[in-house]
Design a protein around this motif. Structure first.
Motif, PDB file in Angstrom:
ATOM      1  N   THR A   1      70.763 111.037  14.867  1.00 16.81           N
ATOM      2  CA  THR A   1      69.923 110.347  14.348  1.00 16.81           C
ATOM      3  C   THR A   1      70.038 110.292  12.772  1.00 16.81           C
ATOM      4  O   THR A   1      70.996 111.734  12.409  1.00 16.81           O
ATOM      5  CB  THR A   1      68.304 110.811  14.423  1.00 16.81           C
ATOM      6  N   TYR A   2      69.000 110.899  11.299  1.00 13.22           N
ATOM      7  CA  TYR A   2      69.945 110.528  10.428  1.00 13.22           C
ATOM      8  C   TYR A   2      68.148 110.287   9.156  1.00 13.22           C
ATOM      9  O   TYR A   2      67.207 109.429   9.808  1.00 13.22           O
ATOM     10  CB  TYR A   2      70.859 110.058   9.018  1.00 13.22           C
ATOM     11  N   LEU A   3      68.041 111.067   8.253  1.00 17.21           N
ATOM     12  CA  LEU A   3      66.640 110.759   7.576  1.00 17.21           C
ATOM     13  C   LEU A   3      67.596 109.885   6.454  1.00 17.21           C
ATOM     14  O   LEU A   3      68.163 109.960   5.757  1.00 17.21           O
ATOM     15  CB  LEU A   3      66.111 111.554   7.288  1.00 17.21           C
TER      16      LEU A   3
ATOM     17  N   GLY B   1      66.744 107.841  10.800  1.00 19.70           N
ATOM     18  CA  GLY B   1      67.610 106.241  10.487  1.00 19.70           C
ATOM     19  C   GLY B   1      67.775 106.854  12.132  1.00 19.70           C
ATOM     20  O   GLY B   1      68.375 107.337  12.399  1.00 19.70           O
ATOM     21  N   ASP B   2      69.051 105.271  12.968  1.00 24.84           N
ATOM     22  CA  ASP B   2      69.918 105.298  14.404  1.00 24.84           C
ATOM     23  C   ASP B   2      70.774 105.381  13.369  1.00 24.84           C
ATOM     24  O   ASP B   2      70.652 104.431  12.877  1.00 24.84           O
ATOM     25  CB  ASP B   2      69.184 103.758  15.035  1.00 24.84           C
ATOM     26  N   ALA B   3      71.586 106.443  13.445  1.00 24.57           N
ATOM     27  CA  ALA B   3      72.710 106.507  13.149  1.00 24.57           C
ATOM     28  C   ALA B   3      73.553 105.667  13.658  1.00 24.57           C
ATOM     29  O   ALA B   3      75.051 105.121  13.336  1.00 24.57           O
ATOM     30  CB  ALA B   3      73.281 107.506  13.108  1.00 24.57           C
ATOM     31  N   ASN B   4      73.105 104.696  14.626  1.00 27.46           N
ATOM     32  CA  ASN B   4      74.080 103.411  15.660  1.00 27.46           C
ATOM     33  C   ASN B   4      73.765 102.255  15.224  1.00 27.46           C
ATOM     34  O   ASN B   4      75.364 101.285  14.741  1.00 27.46           O
ATOM     35  CB  ASN B   4      73.558 102.938  17.040  1.00 27.46           C
ATOM     36  N   ASP B   5      73.321 102.115  13.733  1.00 27.65           N
ATOM     37  CA  ASP B   5      73.343 100.514  13.210  1.00 27.65           C
ATOM     38  C   ASP B   5      72.234 100.441  11.456  1.00 27.65           C
ATOM     39  O   ASP B   5      72.253  99.856  11.386  1.00 27.65           O
ATOM     40  CB  ASP B   5      71.892  99.657  14.316  1.00 27.65           C
ATOM     41  N   LYS B   6      71.733 101.999  11.634  1.00 30.98           N
ATOM     42  CA  LYS B   6      71.048 102.656  10.238  1.00 30.98           C
ATOM     43  C   LYS B   6      69.790 101.983  10.555  1.00 30.98           C
ATOM     44  O   LYS B   6      69.466 101.646   9.311  1.00 30.98           O
ATOM     45  CB  LYS B   6      71.798 102.137   9.014  1.00 30.98           C
TER      46      LYS B   6
END
Length: 301
Positions: free
Chosen positions: A206-208, A272-277
């Motif tokens: 995940t990201y922010l 955010g989902d780092a796999n698909d943004k």
């Protein structure tokens, strides 16, 4: 000029950690360098590894660095025909990579930072603040977001992408704009909150995605004016229910909060989902992040 470092004063000081920085506007951009200075003043070990040129809108592109062209790096920050990668002559923590943002942060994570940290790698990746917002349909194309998602997904380093609505490209050695100072200290406040929440700083993959509102000389320029709202990157009309927060199981849409309500000085923070943004659609994961950010978060009226 008033100091915005007071914005984080209500929070306990974060422990010093290793941080990798990048962006898509170029390694010599004022927003990035101002944030570098603020992080350094807060006691963190920071290595900046950004693209030699403006690479806005390049998403997750990745390619081997090439020799700098005859015009040199952005804002005349390196001579023409410079090597594919290089560092500031007086500060080896400031580095350019003549390629895309993903390549820049990857080089920083794998090569530059470990050389400066006796083999250690970053504990947190911070990209931006971007010159201009990254909201809704802009997110997949943003190099600033692309660098953050590379860190979170491929390098497995917690990552935050920061973007601000105000500003034009500004050189590192020009007078520092008001918005760069404000955004750097708002970003430090979020960074400090995440660090103080303890490891792991964010759930895996995940990201922010953080967006700051417009800043002017008369509006949204004092710490007390800003409120932090937990939002979604996409609307979620067809998604499962979100975390139960602020009396609802549907998080507000960041585009609505930052664009339509921008005059209210709201900062949006989206998981955010780092796999698909896109937005993390797991309510349990959203709740983990909310709990980390609770010292900051407010609800919409």
């Amino acid at each position: 000029m008033r100091s915005f470092v007071l914005l984080a004063a209500a929070l306990p000081l974060a422990q010093s950690i290793r941080i990798i920085q990048s962006n898509d506007d170029g390694w010599a951009e004022a927003n990035l360098r101002t944030f570098f200075d603020v992080l350094n003043s807060a006691g963190h070990q920071v290595v900046l590894s950004g693209p030699a040129e403006n690479q806005s809108g390049t998403g997750s592109n990745d390619a081997a660095p090439k020799q700098v062209d005859a015009d040199g790096c952005i804002h005349a920050s390196c001579p023409g025909k410079s090597p594919p990668t290089g560092a500031n002559a007086t500060d080896p923590r400031l580095n350019y990579v003549n390629s895309f943002p993903v390549t820049s942060i990857k080089t920083g994570i794998d090569v530059t930072a470990p050389k400066l940290w006796n083999g250690a790698k970053p504990e947190l990746a911070l990209t931006g603040p971007n010159v201009g917002g990254n909201v809704a349909v802009q997110v997949p194309f943003s190099g600033t977001v692309g660098a953050a998602t590379y860190a979170a997904k491929t390098a497995q380093i917690p990552a935050i992408a920061f973007s601000g609505q105000t500003g034009n490209p500004t050189a590192w050695n020009a007078p520092t704009p008001l918005h760069s100072k404000v955004y750097a200290d708002l970003a430090l406040n979020i960074t400090t909150t995440i660090i103080n929440s303890g490891k792991p700083y964010l759930p895996a993959n995940t990201y922010l995605n953080v967006n700051f509102p417009a800043v002017t000389e008369t509006k949204c320029n004092k710490p007390s004016e800003f409120k932090y709202i937990f939002t979604r990157i996409n609307t979620g009309v067809l998604s499962s229910r979100d975390a139960n927060w602020c009396g609802s199981t549907r998080l507000p849409w960041e585009a609505d909060v930052i664009l339509l309500r921008g005059s209210s000085c709201y900062v949006t923070i989206s998981p955010g989902d780092a796999n698909d943004k896109s937005t993390v659609n797991d309510a349990a994961v959203q709740t983990q992040i909310i709990n980390k950010l609770k010292p900051l978060l407010s609800c919409l009226p």
